[in-house]
Design a protein around this motif. Sequence first.
Motif, PDB file in Angstrom:
ATOM      1  N   SER A 155      27.576   9.946 -30.464  1.00 48.77           N
ATOM      2  CA  SER A 155      28.890  10.326 -30.984  1.00 48.77           C
ATOM      3  C   SER A 155      29.952  10.368 -29.894  1.00 48.77           C
ATOM      4  O   SER A 155      31.146  10.232 -30.175  1.00 48.77           O
ATOM      5  N   GLY A 156      29.535  10.543 -28.646  1.00 49.04           N
ATOM      6  CA  GLY A 156      30.483  10.577 -27.536  1.00 49.04           C
ATOM      7  C   GLY A 156      30.246   9.443 -26.560  1.00 49.04           C
ATOM      8  O   GLY A 156      29.593   8.444 -26.898  1.00 49.04           O
ATOM      9  N   PRO A 157      30.768   9.552 -25.343  1.00 44.32           N
ATOM     10  CA  PRO A 157      30.546   8.515 -24.322  1.00 44.32           C
ATOM     11  C   PRO A 157      29.056   8.329 -24.052  1.00 44.32           C
ATOM     12  O   PRO A 157      28.273   9.283 -24.098  1.00 44.32           O
ATOM     13  N   TYR A 158      28.683   7.104 -23.745  1.00 44.35           N
ATOM     14  CA  TYR A 158      27.260   6.812 -23.568  1.00 44.35           C
ATOM     15  C   TYR A 158      26.761   7.261 -22.203  1.00 44.35           C
ATOM     16  O   TYR A 158      27.362   6.966 -21.164  1.00 44.35           O
ATOM     17  N   ARG A 159      25.630   7.970 -22.233  1.00 40.11           N
ATOM     18  CA  ARG A 159      24.886   8.317 -21.027  1.00 40.11           C
ATOM     19  C   ARG A 159      23.409   8.096 -21.317  1.00 40.11           C
ATOM     20  O   ARG A 159      22.918   8.534 -22.361  1.00 40.11           O
ATOM     21  N   PRO A 160      22.698   7.429 -20.422  1.00 39.42           N
ATOM     22  CA  PRO A 160      21.270   7.172 -20.660  1.00 39.42           C
ATOM     23  C   PRO A 160      20.498   8.467 -20.872  1.00 39.42           C
ATOM     24  O   PRO A 160      20.752   9.475 -20.205  1.00 39.42           O
TER      25      PRO A 160
ATOM     26  N   ARG B 179      24.882   0.782 -17.451  1.00 37.26           N
ATOM     27  CA  ARG B 179      24.307   1.875 -16.666  1.00 37.26           C
ATOM     28  C   ARG B 179      22.864   2.175 -17.075  1.00 37.26           C
ATOM     29  O   ARG B 179      22.109   2.757 -16.294  1.00 37.26           O
ATOM     30  N   ALA B 180      22.495   1.782 -18.301  1.00 40.69           N
ATOM     31  CA  ALA B 180      21.115   2.022 -18.738  1.00 40.69           C
ATOM     32  C   ALA B 180      20.118   1.261 -17.869  1.00 40.69           C
ATOM     33  O   ALA B 180      18.993   1.726 -17.648  1.00 40.69           O
ATOM     34  N   LEU B 181      20.516   0.092 -17.374  1.00 38.19           N
ATOM     35  CA  LEU B 181      19.613  -0.711 -16.555  1.00 38.19           C
ATOM     36  C   LEU B 181      19.357  -0.067 -15.200  1.00 38.19           C
ATOM     37  O   LEU B 181      18.358  -0.378 -14.543  1.00 38.19           O
ATOM     38  N   ARG B 182      20.266   0.814 -14.767  1.00 38.56           N
ATOM     39  CA  ARG B 182      20.109   1.478 -13.467  1.00 38.56           C
ATOM     40  C   ARG B 182      19.568   2.896 -13.603  1.00 38.56           C
ATOM     41  O   ARG B 182      19.430   3.603 -12.608  1.00 38.56           O
ATOM     42  N   SER B 183      19.257   3.296 -14.815  1.00 37.07           N
ATOM     43  CA  SER B 183      18.851   4.675 -15.059  1.00 37.07           C
ATOM     44  C   SER B 183      17.396   4.915 -14.651  1.00 37.07           C
ATOM     45  O   SER B 183      16.534   4.048 -14.832  1.00 37.07           O
TER      46      SER B 183
ATOM     47  N   PHE C 109      21.738  -7.415 -23.994  1.00 36.04           N
ATOM     48  CA  PHE C 109      22.809  -6.589 -24.554  1.00 36.04           C
ATOM     49  C   PHE C 109      23.354  -5.623 -23.509  1.00 36.04           C
ATOM     50  O   PHE C 109      24.576  -5.502 -23.328  1.00 36.04           O
ATOM     51  N   CYS C 110      22.459  -4.931 -22.828  1.00 36.29           N
ATOM     52  CA  CYS C 110      22.911  -3.954 -21.829  1.00 36.29           C
ATOM     53  C   CYS C 110      23.655  -4.634 -20.680  1.00 36.29           C
ATOM     54  O   CYS C 110      24.669  -4.119 -20.189  1.00 36.29           O
ATOM     55  N   ALA C 111      23.170  -5.796 -20.261  1.00 35.37           N
ATOM     56  CA  ALA C 111      23.789  -6.483 -19.133  1.00 35.37           C
ATOM     57  C   ALA C 111      25.191  -6.983 -19.458  1.00 35.37           C
ATOM     58  O   ALA C 111      26.045  -7.082 -18.568  1.00 35.37           O
ATOM     59  N   THR C 112      25.453  -7.292 -20.713  1.00 39.70           N
ATOM     60  CA  THR C 112      26.760  -7.843 -21.105  1.00 39.70           C
ATOM     61  C   THR C 112      27.695  -6.789 -21.680  1.00 39.70           C
ATOM     62  O   THR C 112      28.809  -7.117 -22.077  1.00 39.70           O
ATOM     63  N   SER C 113      27.252  -5.551 -21.734  1.00 41.52           N
ATOM     64  CA  SER C 113      28.093  -4.465 -22.251  1.00 41.52           C
ATOM     65  C   SER C 113      28.408  -3.505 -21.111  1.00 41.52           C
ATOM     66  O   SER C 113      27.514  -2.786 -20.639  1.00 41.52           O
TER      67      SER C 113
END
Length: 536
Positions: free
Chosen positions: A153-158, A198-202, A189-193
């Motif tokens: 519902s808010g900003p994305y955080r892994p 940031r999910a890829l670095r989590s 998807f993650c790489a192009t968004s």
Amino acid sequence: MAQISFKPSHQTIRWIGPWLLGGLLYRSVIAWAMPPGFDEAYYYLYTRHLDWSYFDHPLMVALTSGFGLWLTGMVSPLTLRLGALGLFTGSLYLLYRTGQRLLGESAGRWSLAIASLIPIFFLALGTFAAPDNGLIFFWTAVLWVSACEFFPSGPYRPTARIVLIGLLLGLACLSKYHGFVFGLSLVGFCATSPEHRRALRSPWTALSLLLFGLVLLPLLYWNATHGWISFRFHLSSRFDSSLTSTYSLSNLLGVLAAELGYLFPTLGLPLWWVSVRETLAQLRRMVAVKPHKPDPLLAQKRFLLWCGLPTAVGFTLLGGLTPIYPAWPTPGLWSLTPLLGQTVGEWQARSRPAVRRWLGGSGLAIGSLLLFALLHITLGTLQKPSQYALFGGLIAPQADPSTTLIDVMQLRQRLIEDSEVRSAIAAADFLVTPEFWLSGYVAIAVEPLTEAPVMAFSQDPRGHALWFQPADWLGQDAIFISIADFSQAETIETYQPYFETFKEIAQVKTRRGGAVSEVFYLYRAANLVKAYEYPY
């Protein structure tokens, strides 16, 4: 981390309940009446040779096919398919939740309705025993958990949901190798968004990859101890004889036409149209100089396109190089269904009667055609001769491809009724057929008569080459079973040298509509004197 809720509202239950229960009942009737297909019969053998993985597929299909057999203690087409029936019901619910989460309640409901009606979905994924049963369940579970993870519902955080995604994705890969393509799609998807990169670095992703690898250990261990034979088969050897040297547009068009047929044209064409439309809209936004009208669901649609297009388009395009199975592009098309669900919701807002006529008419046509096909497959309504023939019958059993679906329950009864055959089977050390798929049919039919293994002496043995070492059976007696589709003179010439004696003892006939549909030739093959050599 916000919790993932499985509990639907009462209003939701009232809407989706009839779709889920009605679909389950409809598929159960088909599962009960329809003889098993070649692959299904072969997967039954998986349940008799439990292992960490198999020549053709990872281990999940053995578990999903074996579920009903072990639960009931009975072997029949219906019990072989109980796992498929249950998992697909869960898959439909998860698809509804995915559409609801990403595109709204209306999109979720219409996604469920559309997926329940598309023939290739509810047959290949939800009725017949196949690796796709487990694949589509875990695939859809990944879709839903990913939707909850990437679109809060808010900003994305892994969050820790990424670990759950890794677990479920590993289980999808243990169902069918399509899962690896899906994993790459999520990375794409993650790489192009920018928001989701940031999910890829989590650290959660590192833990997810570790869990993903642990889940894959059975597959990797088995392949490592068998010369990576499954990977070599799927990446190379299965295409050696069918791969064309040049790309064929005519073959591609044939694949597309067949794909639309399996989807059913009134549903398949809109599904592809919406997918192409949304893809072009995404591309236009990427290259546009002037700002476009804001789309609050742009990222959600891009997520679904990434999850669906690589598999749907990739395997469809592969059809221009080599024959493909209809189910190969299906998981990708399944992922794109919520896009059509959202569009149908928009159509309904403009003309509710038109949508009802479209879906109702499609469902009526699909149901009528399947009923017509099922009656022919089971009773021979188009067969000539047949006591149930319509219009006097149109096609002789020998020329009818539907007779290749062997009625294993009738075959079992015929074998039990013949005392000589029953005694011969009970006395045999092993049974053998000339084809890997025929062994599956025979194994189902003789299940109450013997616990002897059923193997295949074939140059396309699939799992038989790993389950059996023919040299171990030297000096043992067998019953060799062939069918009328094969020349019996060639059968005797080919296989007699492997045994001291090779003598026909019976011909067992199955019937459909009162006419002979298949003839099984049984040979007493005494004393295996020469080990059959498999190609691998």
